[in-house]
Enzyme design. Structure first.
Site, PDB file in Angstrom:
ATOM      1  CG  HIS A  32       6.031  -9.069   7.957  1.00  0.00           C
ATOM      2  ND1 HIS A  32       6.941  -8.192   7.417  1.00  0.00           N
ATOM      3  CD2 HIS A  32       4.877  -8.369   8.118  1.00  0.00           C
ATOM      4  CE1 HIS A  32       6.356  -7.008   7.273  1.00  0.00           C
ATOM      5  NE2 HIS A  32       5.104  -7.091   7.683  1.00  0.00           N
ATOM      6  CG  ASP A  92      -3.231  -8.332   9.648  1.00  0.00           C
ATOM      7  OD1 ASP A  92      -3.685  -7.265  10.090  1.00  0.00           O
ATOM      8  OD2 ASP A  92      -2.634  -8.423   8.568  1.00  0.00           O
ATOM      9  CG  HIS A 106      -0.967  -5.284   2.217  1.00  0.00           C
ATOM     10  ND1 HIS A 106      -0.242  -5.149   3.371  1.00  0.00           N
ATOM     11  CD2 HIS A 106      -0.897  -4.048   1.611  1.00  0.00           C
ATOM     12  CE1 HIS A 106       0.246  -3.915   3.447  1.00  0.00           C
ATOM     13  NE2 HIS A 106      -0.149  -3.228   2.402  1.00  0.00           N
ATOM     14  CB  SER A 128      -0.982  -0.001   1.174  1.00  0.00           C
ATOM     15  OG  SER A 128      -0.335  -0.347   2.370  1.00  0.00           O
ATOM     16  NE  ARG A 132       2.804  -3.903  13.089  1.00  0.00           N
ATOM     17  CZ  ARG A 132       2.588  -3.960  11.781  1.00  0.00           C
ATOM     18  NH1 ARG A 132       2.033  -2.934  11.171  1.00  0.00           N
ATOM     19  NH2 ARG A 132       2.912  -5.031  11.091  1.00  0.00           N
TER      20      ARG A 132
HETATM   21  N1  AMX Z   1       1.365 -19.764   5.893  1.00  0.00           N
HETATM   22  C1  AMX Z   1       1.784 -20.627   4.931  1.00  0.00           C
HETATM   23  N2  AMX Z   1       2.801 -20.403   4.103  1.00  0.00           N
HETATM   24  C2  AMX Z   1       3.482 -19.255   4.280  1.00  0.00           C
HETATM   25  C3  AMX Z   1       3.142 -18.317   5.268  1.00  0.00           C
HETATM   26  C4  AMX Z   1       2.027 -18.616   6.080  1.00  0.00           C
HETATM   27  N3  AMX Z   1       1.590 -17.760   7.008  1.00  0.00           N
HETATM   28  N4  AMX Z   1       3.988 -17.285   5.183  1.00  0.00           N
HETATM   29  C5  AMX Z   1       4.836 -17.555   4.152  1.00  0.00           C
HETATM   30  N5  AMX Z   1       4.511 -18.742   3.611  1.00  0.00           N
HETATM   31  C6  AMX Z   1       5.106 -19.370   2.431  1.00  0.00           C
HETATM   32  C7  AMX Z   1       4.917 -18.446   1.230  1.00  0.00           C
HETATM   33  O1  AMX Z   1       3.609 -18.583   0.682  1.00  0.00           O
HETATM   34  C8  AMX Z   1       6.003 -18.934   0.309  1.00  0.00           C
HETATM   35  O2  AMX Z   1       5.564 -20.131  -0.281  1.00  0.00           O
HETATM   36  P1  AMX Z   1       5.938 -20.482  -1.823  1.00  0.00           P
HETATM   37  O3  AMX Z   1       7.423 -20.605  -1.833  1.00  0.00           O
HETATM   38  O4  AMX Z   1       5.197 -21.751  -2.055  1.00  0.00           O
HETATM   39  O5  AMX Z   1       5.451 -19.335  -2.654  1.00  0.00           O
HETATM   40  C9  AMX Z   1       7.124 -19.280   1.295  1.00  0.00           C
HETATM   41  O6  AMX Z   1       6.486 -19.473   2.567  1.00  0.00           O
HETATM   42  C10 AMX Z   1       8.159 -18.187   1.431  1.00  0.00           C
HETATM   43  O7  AMX Z   1       7.512 -16.977   1.749  1.00  0.00           O
HETATM   44  P2  AMX Z   1       8.241 -15.837   2.608  1.00  0.00           P
HETATM   45  O8  AMX Z   1       9.423 -15.358   1.836  1.00  0.00           O
HETATM   46  O9  AMX Z   1       8.452 -16.279   4.000  1.00  0.00           O
HETATM   47  O10 AMX Z   1       7.109 -14.718   2.674  1.00  0.00           O
HETATM   48  P3  AMX Z   1       6.764 -13.628   1.576  1.00  0.00           P
HETATM   49  O11 AMX Z   1       7.638 -12.438   1.813  1.00  0.00           O
HETATM   50  O12 AMX Z   1       6.735 -14.171   0.200  1.00  0.00           O
HETATM   51  O13 AMX Z   1       5.247 -13.272   1.961  1.00  0.00           O
HETATM   52  C11 AMX Z   1       3.438 -12.790   3.436  1.00  0.00           C
HETATM   53  C12 AMX Z   1       4.928 -12.570   3.126  1.00  0.00           C
HETATM   54  C13 AMX Z   1       3.023 -11.891   4.562  1.00  0.00           C
HETATM   55  C14 AMX Z   1       2.610 -12.433   2.189  1.00  0.00           C
HETATM   56  C15 AMX Z   1       3.252 -14.280   3.822  1.00  0.00           C
HETATM   57  O14 AMX Z   1       3.971 -14.552   5.010  1.00  0.00           O
HETATM   58  C16 AMX Z   1       1.797 -14.668   4.000  1.00  0.00           C
HETATM   59  O15 AMX Z   1       1.133 -14.996   3.007  1.00  0.00           O
HETATM   60  N6  AMX Z   1       1.257 -14.643   5.269  1.00  0.00           N
HETATM   61  C17 AMX Z   1      -0.123 -14.935   5.506  1.00  0.00           C
HETATM   62  C18 AMX Z   1      -0.981 -13.749   5.137  1.00  0.00           C
HETATM   63  C19 AMX Z   1      -0.776 -12.605   6.109  1.00  0.00           C
HETATM   64  O16 AMX Z   1      -0.790 -12.779   7.315  1.00  0.00           O
HETATM   65  N7  AMX Z   1      -0.615 -11.391   5.559  1.00  0.00           N
HETATM   66  C20 AMX Z   1      -0.506 -10.183   6.402  1.00  0.00           C
HETATM   67  C21 AMX Z   1       0.887  -9.579   6.365  1.00  0.00           C
HETATM   68  C22 AMX Z   1       0.913  -8.313   7.156  1.00  0.00           C
HETATM   69  C23 AMX Z   1       0.101  -7.253   6.499  1.00  0.00           C
HETATM   70  O17 AMX Z   1       0.430  -6.780   5.442  1.00  0.00           O
HETATM   71  N8  AMX Z   1      -0.993  -6.895   7.083  1.00  0.00           N
END
Ligand code: AMX
Length: 424
Positions: free
Chosen positions: A309, A364, A263, A233, A318
């Site tokens: 994250h 979150d 996000h 964002s 947080r």
């Molecule tokens: N559950 C399952 N798998 C997860 C995970 C989770 N909570 N967090 C990361 N992974 C997976 C990724 O999907 C990725 O899988 P892939 O290789 O098959 O594509 C792998 O682990 C490596 O990812 P990463 O480098 O650790 O994370 P990223 O920087 O690519 O993504 C984020 C970060 C937040 C999108 C991811 O951790 C996620 O999807 N979390 C769950 C959703 C969430 O809580 N989002 C909120 C974030 C905070 C915000 O913006 N409000």
């Protein structure tokens, strides 16, 4: 907003000199490299932009202008916006001035409600919120001043003016959407004398005999304020703003990114995940049941919302602040207890799976339990709350960027064939 404008007018020339000196001394030094994997991988870890309002060291979490967010949990959103913009916390009179200023600008134009009332009853609250912001674009002072030919050095002034107008109206807009979308009855007018967070709680119309919900809103609006410049964002808002689109366009654009499930929408998903868990096991699951549920989620190809994250590598401070609030006010709440239980199991599951670089909870993972406790159970609304707060970060970044004259954003992309041919 005389006081905020005055302090910024004093500081901005100093910032400009500082940046000029940094560029002249270090302009040709390398800040970061970008590997092919990073170019395909969402540019994770590539240092290629500047954001002075906040920073997220992976091992510490959010610092707002160098102050850890954990030390700001007793502040008001007015304090935080002032801090984001100027680098200083306000004294009591500056805080009061901003509070009064926002209260005076809080009315949302009638045409906005007409547009929102015309939207389908099933519209997502984030879509309604962003539409409301976009419809108000015609009010932009930046556009008026730009069309009159204001000098570049003044760009920050109408950007501040637009930001104050927009931020002042967001609680009124968001509360009105809550009442319209979820059929809660007539809109509740803002109450003179209340600050931004208390007024928001008041306009939502949620029963709050002890003022605890208003305090929860204050904390919520403080904790989500900003998270440096590269998150979806903030980055989108910055890019759109760099084309000199005004804050209404730029903030709406950023919030459209916040509406994505990876996000800001994660906070609606989190509580759903916990409630599904409770439903499946008809109450509190055992640790073994919870662990299996987490594995089932992963094995079905889904993410566990609220965990992981892109930058953080520790428990999000947080999350800790929300958990502390819940544990202080309602430690026996069954959903709050489950947030805690999930916290003891899910990081171990994610570690065992070995994919997520950060197995710890993000902001979150716990916030929804607080809202649920106070009776706000319309999950699809939760990202709107996040948005009101995050708009402070986006607006302050826009103001600072207009002040220091950040140019239009334009990184270079290359096709896959170019990489095949040119990268040894
Ligand atoms: N559950 C399952 N798998 C997860 C995970 C989770 N909570 N967090 C990361 N992974 C997976 C990724 O999907 C990725 O899988 P892939 O290789 O098959 O594509 C792998 O682990 C490596 O990812 P990463 O480098 O650790 O994370 P990223 O920087 O690519 O993504 C984020 C970060 C937040 C999108 C991811 O951790 C996620 O999807 N979390 C769950 C959703 C969430 O809580 N989002 C909120 C974030 C905070 C915000 O913006 N409000």
């Amino acid at each position: 907003m005389a006081k905020l404008q005055a302090i910024l007018a004093k500081k901005i020339p100093v910032w400009r000199d500082e940046i000029r000196a940094v560029i002249s001394e270090k302009g040709n030094k390398v800040l970061s490299e970008c590997t092919v994997a990073q170019a395909y991988g969402g540019m994770r870890g590539v240092k290629c932009m500047v954001c002075d309002t906040s920073e997220v060291p992976p091992d510490r979490g959010l610092l707002v202008r160098d102050i850890p967010i954990g030390e700001l949990t007793d502040k008001t959103p007015e304090d935080i916006f002032y801090l984001l913009c100027t680098g200083e916390l306000p004294d009591a009179s500056s805080r009061r001035a901003l509070q009064k200023d926002w209260a005076a600008r809080a009315k949302v134009p009638a045409y906005v409600w007409k547009v929102l009332e015309g939207m389908p009853a099933t519209s997502h609250p984030m879509c309604m919120f962003n539409t409301g912001i976009l419809v108000m674009q015609k009010e932009s002072e930046f556009v008026k001043a730009y069309n009159k030919g204001m000098p570049k050095t003044d760009y920050w002034k109408p950007t501040l003016e637009d930001s104050l107008n927009l931020l002042a109206k967001l609680p009124t807009l968001a509360a009105g959407i809550y009442r319209l979308r979820f059929k809660k009855g007539k809109r509740i007018a803002p109450k003179p004398g209340l600050d931004w967070a208390k007024n928001y709680a008041h306009m939502l119309g949620i029963k709050d005999p002890k003022g605890e919900f208003a305090d929860c809103m204050r904390l919520y609006l403080v904790l989500h304020c900003d998270h440096e410049g590269g998150n979806v964002s903030a980055h989108v808002c910055h890019t759109v703003g760099s084309a000199l689109s005004d804050p209404y366009y730029a903030v709406a654009a950023g919030l459209n990114g916040l509406a994505g499930p990876l996000h800001g929408l994660a906070n609606q998903e989190c509580l759903n995940w916990i409630l599904d868990l409770r439903k499946k096991f008809k109450g509190e699951p055992t640790n073994e049941q919870l662990e299996k549920f987490a594995w089932d989620t992963l094995n079905s190809g889904k993410v566990i919302p609220g965990y992981g994250h892109a930058v953080l590598r520790v428990t999000d401070p947080r999350f800790t602040a929300f958990r502390d609030f819940g544990m202080k006010h309602f430690p026996k709440d069954p959903v709050m207890k489950m947030v805690d239980q999930v916290f003891t199991i899910v990081p171990e599951v994610l570690k065992k799976q070995g994919k997520a670089k950060n197995p710890w909870p993000n902001v979150d993972a716990g916030s929804g339990a607080l809202l649920h406790h106070y009776g706000m159970r319309e999950f699809s609304y939760y990202t709107v709350l996040f948005s009101i707060s995050r708009a402070m970060g986006m607006c302050s970044q826009l103001i600072v960027n207009r002040a220091i004259g950040t140019p239009i954003e334009r990184p270079k992309s290359v096709p896959t064939n170019w990489i095949k041919k040119n990268v040894p």
